[in-house]
Structures are given as C-alpha cells and as structure tokens.
Scaffold this motif. Sequence first.
Motif, PDB file in Angstrom:
ATOM      1  N   PHE A   9     -25.899  57.506   7.920  1.00 37.32           N
ATOM      2  CA  PHE A   9     -27.293  57.393   8.350  1.00 37.32           C
ATOM      3  C   PHE A   9     -28.246  57.702   7.194  1.00 37.32           C
ATOM      4  O   PHE A   9     -29.308  57.064   7.057  1.00 37.32           O
ATOM      5  N   ILE A  10     -27.891  58.670   6.355  1.00 39.91           N
ATOM      6  CA  ILE A  10     -28.741  59.013   5.215  1.00 39.91           C
ATOM      7  C   ILE A  10     -28.856  57.823   4.267  1.00 39.91           C
ATOM      8  O   ILE A  10     -29.942  57.485   3.781  1.00 39.91           O
ATOM      9  N   CYS A  11     -27.727  57.163   4.002  1.00 37.31           N
ATOM     10  CA  CYS A  11     -27.716  56.054   3.033  1.00 37.31           C
ATOM     11  C   CYS A  11     -28.388  54.799   3.566  1.00 37.31           C
ATOM     12  O   CYS A  11     -28.909  53.997   2.784  1.00 37.31           O
ATOM     13  N   CYS A  12     -28.349  54.588   4.872  1.00 37.11           N
ATOM     14  CA  CYS A  12     -28.920  53.359   5.457  1.00 37.11           C
ATOM     15  C   CYS A  12     -30.428  53.496   5.620  1.00 37.11           C
ATOM     16  O   CYS A  12     -30.973  53.417   6.730  1.00 37.11           O
ATOM     17  N   HIS A  13     -31.104  53.702   4.503  1.00 36.81           N
ATOM     18  CA  HIS A  13     -32.556  53.898   4.519  1.00 36.81           C
ATOM     19  C   HIS A  13     -33.250  52.559   4.735  1.00 36.81           C
ATOM     20  O   HIS A  13     -32.950  51.573   4.061  1.00 36.81           O
ATOM     21  N   PRO A  14     -34.209  52.484   5.674  1.00 33.18           N
ATOM     22  CA  PRO A  14     -34.862  51.201   5.985  1.00 33.18           C
ATOM     23  C   PRO A  14     -35.699  50.626   4.856  1.00 33.18           C
ATOM     24  O   PRO A  14     -36.094  49.461   4.916  1.00 33.18           O
ATOM     25  N   ALA A  15     -35.985  51.413   3.806  1.00 32.78           N
ATOM     26  CA  ALA A  15     -36.754  50.878   2.676  1.00 32.78           C
ATOM     27  C   ALA A  15     -35.940  49.880   1.857  1.00 32.78           C
ATOM     28  O   ALA A  15     -36.504  49.091   1.101  1.00 32.78           O
ATOM     29  N   LEU A  16     -34.607  49.914   2.020  1.00 36.23           N
ATOM     30  CA  LEU A  16     -33.739  48.985   1.305  1.00 36.23           C
ATOM     31  C   LEU A  16     -33.438  47.782   2.182  1.00 36.23           C
ATOM     32  O   LEU A  16     -33.386  47.894   3.400  1.00 36.23           O
ATOM     33  N   ALA A  17     -33.236  46.627   1.546  1.00 38.50           N
ATOM     34  CA  ALA A  17     -32.830  45.437   2.301  1.00 38.50           C
ATOM     35  C   ALA A  17     -31.505  45.708   2.988  1.00 38.50           C
ATOM     36  O   ALA A  17     -30.683  46.484   2.497  1.00 38.50           O
ATOM     37  N   MET A  18     -31.279  45.034   4.134  1.00 41.10           N
ATOM     38  CA  MET A  18     -30.098  45.325   4.942  1.00 41.10           C
ATOM     39  C   MET A  18     -28.796  45.170   4.146  1.00 41.10           C
ATOM     40  O   MET A  18     -27.945  46.064   4.142  1.00 41.10           O
ATOM     41  N   GLU A  19     -28.617  44.036   3.490  1.00 39.91           N
ATOM     42  CA  GLU A  19     -27.376  43.826   2.738  1.00 39.91           C
ATOM     43  C   GLU A  19     -27.221  44.875   1.649  1.00 39.91           C
ATOM     44  O   GLU A  19     -26.116  45.340   1.367  1.00 39.91           O
ATOM     45  N   THR A  20     -28.338  45.254   1.021  1.00 40.53           N
ATOM     46  CA  THR A  20     -28.281  46.229  -0.061  1.00 40.53           C
ATOM     47  C   THR A  20     -27.875  47.600   0.460  1.00 40.53           C
ATOM     48  O   THR A  20     -27.023  48.274  -0.122  1.00 40.53           O
TER      49      THR A  20
END
Length: 408
Positions: A110-121
């Motif tokens: 959850f920490i790494c899946c930050h919404p500021a990054l594109a989904m694939e990234t």
Amino acid sequence: MIDVQEAITRAHHAEWARVVAALTRRFGDLDIAEEAAAEAFATAVERWPADGVPPNPGAWLTTTANRKAIDRIRRENKRDDKQKEAQMLYDDDPVEPLGAVDDERLRLIFICCHPALAMETRVALTLRMLGGLTVAEIARAFLVQETAMGQRITRAKAKIKAARIPFRVPSADDLPARVSGVLAVLYLVFNEGYLATSPDADPVRHDLTAEAIRLTRLVRALLPDDGEVAGLLALMLLTEARRTARVSASGELVTLDQQDRGAWDGTLIAEGHRLVRERLATGVAPGRYQILAAINAVHTSARDIRDTDWSQIVALYDQLVRLDRSPIVALNRAIAVAELDGPEVALAAVDRLGEKLAGYHAFHATRADLLRRLGRGQQSRAAYDKAIELAGNTAETAALIRRRDQLG
C-alpha cells in the motif's frame, strides 16, 4: 547444522522488502535504501559462513543496512537533517504507527502504490521493491523488453525523489485510492506463481500463489464491500484449486481439457463459487476481476470438458473486452470462440492480434493448436517452434515440444 546459503536465501526472501521500505521511509531515498540493503546482504554472504547465522537474521540485516545508509550519507556530506535523524538509529527507534494495515508486507504494498505515480509504474516499482520478482519477470508480465522495464523503474524512482513523494504508512482514507494498484500487484504475483516465466524457477511456485491469496484475504478484510477485491480473491481461489493437476508426473504442463478434475480442490472451488454468487446477487455491474472469476466459475462447474458452457464463457469475455481492451483478453476470448464457432473463426481473430502479440509465446501456441485442428501441419509446426523459442516455463516448453513432435 544450518545451511548458511539457505539461511541467506530465506532471509532475502523474507526481509528484503521490509528493510528497503524502512530505509526509504527514514531517509527519503529509494536508491540509497536499495543499495544499503544490497550491501547488507553482501556483508551477510561474507560474514555468516565464518561467524554463523545470527539468532535474529532480520534484525541483523536491518541494523547493518541502516549503518550502510548512514555511512553513504555521511560520505556525500549532504542531507544534514537526514544525518541527525539517522543518528537516532543507534538509540531506541521510535515506534512507527501501523496505520490501517497490520500486516507488514501488505502495508509495504500500500505504501508503494502511491496514486501520484502512473498505474503501470507503481505496479512495476512495487513488484521490484518487494523483491518477489526480478526485472526480467516483471518485463515478461508487461510484455516489454527487460531494458525498457528497467528504465521505467528508474524513472519512477527519479519521480519519487523529484516530487518528494512520501513513503508513509497509509491511513484508512488512503486505501480506496491505492487499492487498484495493490490488486494489480497481487494479481501479477499470483500469475508468476501459477505459471512461472523463468526457466530457472519451478514451473508452479506455490509460495507466490499462497502469499498472494493470503494478502488478498487481508485486503478483503480491510475493504469488505469492494467488489473487485472479492472478485480477485475468487479468481485466485478457483485458479489455485487446479494447481495440483496442472503439471504431470513427467514434468509437462497439463492443459485444462486434459486435467484430472477429480484432483481439483473442492473446498477452494466452493469458496470461489460462493464469492462469485455473492457479487452477482448485488446487481452491481462487475469489474475486470469479477468477470474473470465468473469465467473460472463456469470452467470449474463442469465435471467434464464436454460439459463446459462455452456460450456463457464467450458472453463473459464480451463483457470483459468492453472493460479491458488488452490483446491478451482478446486472445483468450478467441480460444473460447474456437470451442463455440470452430477453429477457423478463432484463427481469424487470433491472426488480427499478431502485430501486438508477436513476442508472446501463448499467441504462437494458440495459433499452433488452431492450425493443427485445421490440418495445416507445416504451419502448425512453425508456430510451435516460435512458441517454444519464446516460452520460459519448463513444463510448458516440454508440453509444446511434445505437441509439435506429435504432428509427425
């Protein structure tokens, strides 16, 4: 006597993600965190054979990695504030609040899946940072070259640094914005376990499928009303139920039509079917994972391949295509169409995907099978040759070779 190399391997699998994430949150730099963690494991390789495996390998690695990071920061003679913060590591660390997620590994995702990054990234970065998949395995999952995936991950790290995106513990309010990325990560980890893409790995990696299911169950406990979470859990359970029937005693992958359905796990199937029925009963339009789960529910409802309701499966794929225009979805739909309308109709649909899926082994394997059914042996053999060249899974490669050789 403890096998030191095995202990190091086991520690890497269990501790890499935790060490990297902890250092990233503390120092605010993913590159420093990864390099310090790598140095700590390299030190373990040097010292543990002589000194013995420490009583708490994880704590030893964390302490060593922290000190490596501090040394690097000091050498750079920058980040004065970071040095002061880092010095606290030699005293008692302040206890960081757990936030909404208790499980360490799931919290890191959850920490790494930050919404500021594109989904694939964010998905690619998370898979790499958690250490479960290599860059090559991630590249194969995204159907891109390994160098391209490496560049994508490097750019993601640079964006995190430039935008100062914080690696903080997510609160309950953060979860809905991040859950789609988390589900994508868990799905790809499960897929790598279900059919490993590396020739150096076991054909089926139960450690990955079991961990993906465990974490998805935890996500469902956090977000019980999220239909896609329930759908992904159902999909994993219905797929995992067939695991023991997927590889023969001789080490070949066994296709769905050839599997011993009596060897399927009835308990997992019953739970998966229940989740699918519960989601259908809500009347809410299903998402991608829910439709995939429903397709698998149809497959696992048939006692024999001849009892499969192919019209229902094609109808479900028609729904899925409207949500997900991936060429892989179109390829899987064509496989179902072959059972409903015949191999000639399916082959025409598959051939239209050639430009997008030229580097995907399953595309060539599907063409080979359809051409075989149409009696076009020479073309089928050529397609099998290409599929064998591209396939990484050893069990799948063995099955493809046998089918090709049976052409005569």
